[in-house]
Design a protein around this motif. Structure first.
Motif, PDB file in Angstrom:
ATOM      1  N   ARG A 113     -44.934  46.567   9.297  1.00  0.00           N
ATOM      2  CA  ARG A 113     -44.220  47.290   8.248  1.00  0.00           C
ATOM      3  C   ARG A 113     -44.633  46.750   6.878  1.00  0.00           C
ATOM      4  O   ARG A 113     -44.771  45.544   6.696  1.00  0.00           O
ATOM      5  CB  ARG A 113     -42.704  47.113   8.402  1.00  0.00           C
ATOM      6  N   PRO A 114     -44.821  47.623   5.896  1.00  0.00           N
ATOM      7  CA  PRO A 114     -45.077  47.143   4.529  1.00  0.00           C
ATOM      8  C   PRO A 114     -43.845  46.459   3.978  1.00  0.00           C
ATOM      9  O   PRO A 114     -42.727  46.650   4.484  1.00  0.00           O
ATOM     10  CB  PRO A 114     -45.408  48.434   3.773  1.00  0.00           C
ATOM     11  N   GLY A 115     -44.034  45.654   2.949  1.00  0.00           N
ATOM     12  CA  GLY A 115     -42.920  44.869   2.431  1.00  0.00           C
ATOM     13  C   GLY A 115     -42.751  44.967   0.930  1.00  0.00           C
ATOM     14  O   GLY A 115     -43.629  45.449   0.203  1.00  0.00           O
ATOM     15  N   ILE A 116     -41.605  44.495   0.454  1.00  0.00           N
ATOM     16  CA  ILE A 116     -41.348  44.409  -0.983  1.00  0.00           C
ATOM     17  C   ILE A 116     -42.160  43.264  -1.577  1.00  0.00           C
ATOM     18  O   ILE A 116     -42.675  43.350  -2.687  1.00  0.00           O
ATOM     19  CB  ILE A 116     -39.841  44.207  -1.245  1.00  0.00           C
ATOM     20  N   THR A 117     -42.270  42.176  -0.831  1.00  0.00           N
ATOM     21  CA  THR A 117     -43.143  41.076  -1.208  1.00  0.00           C
ATOM     22  C   THR A 117     -44.015  40.731  -0.007  1.00  0.00           C
ATOM     23  O   THR A 117     -43.705  41.142   1.119  1.00  0.00           O
ATOM     24  CB  THR A 117     -42.347  39.846  -1.665  1.00  0.00           C
ATOM     25  N   GLY A 118     -45.099  40.015  -0.248  1.00  0.00           N
ATOM     26  CA  GLY A 118     -46.008  39.713   0.850  1.00  0.00           C
ATOM     27  C   GLY A 118     -46.976  38.601   0.490  1.00  0.00           C
ATOM     28  O   GLY A 118     -47.005  38.107  -0.648  1.00  0.00           O
ATOM     29  N   TRP A 119     -47.790  38.214   1.461  1.00  0.00           N
ATOM     30  CA  TRP A 119     -48.734  37.110   1.280  1.00  0.00           C
ATOM     31  C   TRP A 119     -49.745  37.422   0.170  1.00  0.00           C
ATOM     32  O   TRP A 119     -50.037  36.563  -0.659  1.00  0.00           O
ATOM     33  CB  TRP A 119     -49.442  36.848   2.593  1.00  0.00           C
ATOM     34  N   SER A 120     -50.275  38.627   0.145  1.00  0.00           N
ATOM     35  CA  SER A 120     -51.255  38.958  -0.891  1.00  0.00           C
ATOM     36  C   SER A 120     -50.603  39.034  -2.266  1.00  0.00           C
ATOM     37  O   SER A 120     -51.252  38.772  -3.277  1.00  0.00           O
ATOM     38  CB  SER A 120     -51.947  40.288  -0.565  1.00  0.00           C
ATOM     39  N   GLN A 121     -49.303  39.368  -2.336  1.00  0.00           N
ATOM     40  CA  GLN A 121     -48.620  39.432  -3.628  1.00  0.00           C
ATOM     41  C   GLN A 121     -48.461  38.037  -4.226  1.00  0.00           C
ATOM     42  O   GLN A 121     -48.663  37.839  -5.421  1.00  0.00           O
ATOM     43  CB  GLN A 121     -47.247  40.089  -3.486  1.00  0.00           C
ATOM     44  N   VAL A 122     -48.066  37.066  -3.401  1.00  0.00           N
ATOM     45  CA  VAL A 122     -47.803  35.734  -3.935  1.00  0.00           C
ATOM     46  C   VAL A 122     -49.068  34.902  -4.084  1.00  0.00           C
ATOM     47  O   VAL A 122     -49.083  33.906  -4.805  1.00  0.00           O
ATOM     48  CB  VAL A 122     -46.784  34.974  -3.056  1.00  0.00           C
ATOM     49  N   ARG A 123     -50.158  35.290  -3.406  1.00  0.00           N
ATOM     50  CA  ARG A 123     -51.389  34.512  -3.482  1.00  0.00           C
ATOM     51  C   ARG A 123     -52.474  35.183  -4.329  1.00  0.00           C
ATOM     52  O   ARG A 123     -53.339  34.513  -4.856  1.00  0.00           O
ATOM     53  CB  ARG A 123     -51.936  34.269  -2.073  1.00  0.00           C
ATOM     54  N   PHE A 124     -52.422  36.496  -4.461  1.00  0.00           N
ATOM     55  CA  PHE A 124     -53.485  37.204  -5.182  1.00  0.00           C
ATOM     56  C   PHE A 124     -52.932  38.022  -6.337  1.00  0.00           C
ATOM     57  O   PHE A 124     -53.463  37.995  -7.429  1.00  0.00           O
ATOM     58  CB  PHE A 124     -54.264  38.106  -4.214  1.00  0.00           C
ATOM     59  N   GLY A 125     -51.878  38.760  -6.119  1.00  0.00           N
ATOM     60  CA  GLY A 125     -51.339  39.636  -7.150  1.00  0.00           C
ATOM     61  C   GLY A 125     -51.813  41.064  -6.958  1.00  0.00           C
ATOM     62  O   GLY A 125     -52.106  41.505  -5.852  1.00  0.00           O
TER      63      GLY A 125
ATOM     64  N   ILE B 102     -33.508  51.844   5.978  1.00  0.00           N
ATOM     65  CA  ILE B 102     -33.785  52.927   6.928  1.00  0.00           C
ATOM     66  C   ILE B 102     -35.016  52.634   7.788  1.00  0.00           C
ATOM     67  O   ILE B 102     -35.393  53.452   8.630  1.00  0.00           O
ATOM     68  CB  ILE B 102     -33.960  54.277   6.201  1.00  0.00           C
ATOM     69  N   GLY B 103     -35.660  51.482   7.557  1.00  0.00           N
ATOM     70  CA  GLY B 103     -36.732  51.058   8.450  1.00  0.00           C
ATOM     71  C   GLY B 103     -38.136  51.427   8.029  1.00  0.00           C
ATOM     72  O   GLY B 103     -39.090  51.156   8.768  1.00  0.00           O
ATOM     73  N   ASP B 104     -38.302  52.036   6.853  1.00  0.00           N
ATOM     74  CA  ASP B 104     -39.657  52.357   6.385  1.00  0.00           C
ATOM     75  C   ASP B 104     -40.405  51.111   5.946  1.00  0.00           C
ATOM     76  O   ASP B 104     -41.633  51.050   6.040  1.00  0.00           O
ATOM     77  CB  ASP B 104     -39.606  53.344   5.212  1.00  0.00           C
ATOM     78  N   MET B 105     -39.653  50.120   5.439  1.00  0.00           N
ATOM     79  CA  MET B 105     -40.252  48.905   4.906  1.00  0.00           C
ATOM     80  C   MET B 105     -39.517  47.679   5.435  1.00  0.00           C
ATOM     81  O   MET B 105     -38.466  47.793   6.073  1.00  0.00           O
ATOM     82  CB  MET B 105     -40.221  48.908   3.369  1.00  0.00           C
ATOM     83  N   SER B 106     -40.076  46.533   5.148  1.00  0.00           N
ATOM     84  CA  SER B 106     -39.451  45.251   5.445  1.00  0.00           C
ATOM     85  C   SER B 106     -39.343  44.478   4.132  1.00  0.00           C
ATOM     86  O   SER B 106     -39.936  44.859   3.121  1.00  0.00           O
ATOM     87  CB  SER B 106     -40.288  44.467   6.461  1.00  0.00           C
ATOM     88  N   MET B 107     -38.579  43.408   4.127  1.00  0.00           N
ATOM     89  CA  MET B 107     -38.528  42.577   2.932  1.00  0.00           C
ATOM     90  C   MET B 107     -39.873  41.907   2.682  1.00  0.00           C
ATOM     91  O   MET B 107     -40.272  41.690   1.547  1.00  0.00           O
ATOM     92  CB  MET B 107     -37.428  41.514   3.069  1.00  0.00           C
ATOM     93  N   ILE B 108     -40.602  41.571   3.774  1.00  0.00           N
ATOM     94  CA  ILE B 108     -41.874  40.866   3.669  1.00  0.00           C
ATOM     95  C   ILE B 108     -42.938  41.618   4.456  1.00  0.00           C
ATOM     96  O   ILE B 108     -42.723  41.966   5.616  1.00  0.00           O
ATOM     97  CB  ILE B 108     -41.752  39.420   4.185  1.00  0.00           C
ATOM     98  N   GLY B 109     -44.077  41.851   3.831  1.00  0.00           N
ATOM     99  CA  GLY B 109     -45.188  42.550   4.473  1.00  0.00           C
ATOM    100  C   GLY B 109     -46.184  43.009   3.433  1.00  0.00           C
ATOM    101  O   GLY B 109     -45.954  42.863   2.221  1.00  0.00           O
ATOM    102  N   PRO B 110     -47.305  43.560   3.823  1.00  0.00           N
ATOM    103  CA  PRO B 110     -48.285  44.076   2.849  1.00  0.00           C
ATOM    104  C   PRO B 110     -47.674  45.196   2.012  1.00  0.00           C
ATOM    105  O   PRO B 110     -46.898  46.000   2.521  1.00  0.00           O
ATOM    106  CB  PRO B 110     -49.424  44.600   3.738  1.00  0.00           C
ATOM    107  N   ARG B 111     -48.026  45.252   0.747  1.00  0.00           N
ATOM    108  CA  ARG B 111     -47.507  46.307  -0.103  1.00  0.00           C
ATOM    109  C   ARG B 111     -48.081  47.654   0.320  1.00  0.00           C
ATOM    110  O   ARG B 111     -49.285  47.778   0.579  1.00  0.00           O
ATOM    111  CB  ARG B 111     -47.878  46.047  -1.566  1.00  0.00           C
ATOM    112  N   PRO B 112     -47.227  48.703   0.400  1.00  0.00           N
ATOM    113  CA  PRO B 112     -47.722  50.023   0.814  1.00  0.00           C
ATOM    114  C   PRO B 112     -48.502  50.688  -0.306  1.00  0.00           C
ATOM    115  O   PRO B 112     -48.159  50.565  -1.482  1.00  0.00           O
ATOM    116  CB  PRO B 112     -46.425  50.784   1.127  1.00  0.00           C
ATOM    117  N   GLU B 113     -49.558  51.392   0.066  1.00  0.00           N
ATOM    118  CA  GLU B 113     -50.396  52.087  -0.910  1.00  0.00           C
ATOM    119  C   GLU B 113     -50.214  53.598  -0.801  1.00  0.00           C
ATOM    120  O   GLU B 113     -49.693  54.113   0.193  1.00  0.00           O
ATOM    121  CB  GLU B 113     -51.873  51.742  -0.699  1.00  0.00           C
ATOM    122  N   GLN B 114     -50.684  54.312  -1.823  1.00  0.00           N
ATOM    123  CA  GLN B 114     -50.607  55.765  -1.847  1.00  0.00           C
ATOM    124  C   GLN B 114     -51.608  56.358  -0.846  1.00  0.00           C
ATOM    125  O   GLN B 114     -52.702  55.806  -0.658  1.00  0.00           O
ATOM    126  CB  GLN B 114     -50.899  56.268  -3.250  1.00  0.00           C
ATOM    127  N   PRO B 115     -51.270  57.472  -0.208  1.00  0.00           N
ATOM    128  CA  PRO B 115     -52.178  58.068   0.789  1.00  0.00           C
ATOM    129  C   PRO B 115     -53.575  58.343   0.250  1.00  0.00           C
ATOM    130  O   PRO B 115     -54.574  58.115   0.949  1.00  0.00           O
ATOM    131  CB  PRO B 115     -51.459  59.367   1.175  1.00  0.00           C
TER     132      PRO B 115
END
Length: 421
Positions: A364-376, A331-344
């Protein structure tokens, strides 16, 4: 004096550097050439031994091209020699299996021989990398403190003691105006040494940016200029969701039944998250935690979080709990790749404590992203500030090459416990 906090341990520049690669000597060049020509040469020799013509049929042509692709892909692997070798084995197996499914006519091919050829090509390329001449890098210290550096980088304290020539010389702008160094810098540049900024080199090598050394418009420039790619990326997101939908529905159904039996309702966990341009949306996951108690503070997930149930740990470890987020992508709220979305609530907190935090909402925030694979995961404010540096690097380098790198790294770390909480 401008002081920049250390941003990486010494090994990071050596292990993750991407923009300075070893140069090929003649031995490495020969092996690299063999790795690319071996699949073609072996296929042609096999046809000659069978009394056939030299023109490769389409199915064999695709298989040999695939083997060459394994050799090229092996240049992207990381880790010890043994680990990289096994990665090439996995690449060869996955590539041959994919071709068998996508090209039914290729069933006539001797897959054992083709997989062996693909592995041989990749192993030759890895060996060529090992034999390549290391790039000599020198760095001239300045008023900017850059923290720990790679032992392979020579820190030059005196121009008269410098052991040149270097392939790359890392400097800061004020160094070229320093009389004690200006002659050495100019002489090195005329001799073919590449001059590079210390800060730029460290940022590229670690995959992080120093936010206080960049203007906001510099960091988001790639996003503004990549409107066409953003549209293409959105199309790819939709295609991937539709492709994954059948298996995702089956796995989600099984997981939902297990949650209902072991944890009861609710099954789906919906939570407000902050997306592109600061817009709040509802993100969906399979429930992995016990319900929050009344008056319990909102906080990020910690290591060994007591709120996670035994089934929840299994769902998180396999990432099955994130499958409902495919709906958010659809529906366009997220992308497959991008920064992980945080709580308001956390976003509001971090924006008040961490400069430039809101810039991560430029994409757009993503399910996976650069900070996820490099930092956690990040639990504390300090960790969140470090994670932001990875997110801003992704935004600055926004483009297809970056997304492909993240997709590859996601496969490599998907079941790594360090990236699961």
């Amino acid at each position: 004096m401008s002081v920049v906090r250390p941003i990486a341990p010494a090994r990071s520049l050596r292990t993750h550097g991407t923009h300075v690669r070893p140069s090929l000597n003649w031995r490495a060049g020969v092996l690299a050439g063999l790795s690319l020509t071996a699949p073609w040469a072996l296929a042609v020799l096999h046809r000659v031994s069978q009394g056939q013509d030299l023109l490769l049929p389409p199915d064999v042509l695709k298989a040999t091209t695939l083997s060459m692709g394994v050799a090229l892909a092996s240049t992207l692997t990381r880790g010890s020699s043994l680990a990289r070798t096994w990665q090439v084995v996995g690449l060869a197996a996955a590539a041959t299996a994919a071709l068998a499914v996508l090209e039914p006519a290729s069933a006539r091919i001797d897959w054992y021989a083709m997989a062996l050829t693909a592995f041989l090509a990749g192993f030759l390329m890895l060996t060529a990398q090992r034999l390549a001449r290391p790039v000599r890098i020198g760095a001239i210290p300045s008023s900017t403190q850059i923290g720990p550096t790679d032992p392979a980088i020579d820190m030059l304290m005196d121009a008269s003691l410098a052991q040149g020539p270097y392939d790359v010389l890392l400097i800061n702008p004020e160094v070229s105006q320093n009389p004690s160094w200006s002659r050495y810098v100019i002489t090195s540049a005329c001799a073919g040494t590449r001059l590079d900024s210390i800060v730029d080199h460290i940022e590229q090598a670690t995959g992080r940016v120093m936010p206080d050394r960049h203007r906001p418009d510099e960091l988001v420039q790639s996003v503004r200029q990549a409107r066409l790619y953003a549209a293409v990326k959105r199309g790819c997101d939709l295609a991937l969701v539709l492709l994954m939908a059948p298996s995702a529905l089956i796995l989600s159904g099984i997981a939902m039944l297990a949650i209902l039996v072991t944890m009861g309702r609710p099954i789906i966990f919906a939570q407000d998250r902050v997306g592109k341009d600061g817009r709040v949306f509802r993100m969906f996951k399979l429930r992995t935690m016990r319900p929050r108690k009344e008056g319990e503070a909102q906080c990020a997930t910690a290591v060994n979080d007591s709120r996670i149930t035994p089934l929840g740990k299994a769902l998180r470890r396999t990432h099955v709990d994130e499958l409902p987020q495919l709906w958010n992508v659809l529906i366009g709220d997220m992308s497959m790749i991008g920064p992980r979305p945080e709580q308001p609530g956390l976003v509001e907190k971090y924006e008040g404590l961490i400069p430039n935090y809101a810039m991560r909402h430029a994409v757009r925030p993503g399910i996976t992203g650069w900070s996820q694979v490099r930092f956690g995961y990040a639990e504390t404010v300090e960790e969140t500030a470090q994670k932001l540096e990875y997110d801003l690097f992704y935004i600055r380098e926004f483009g297809p090459a970056m997304d492909l790198s993240i997709a590859w790294r996601t496969v490599m770390v998907m079941f790594n416990p360090a990236h699961v909480r």
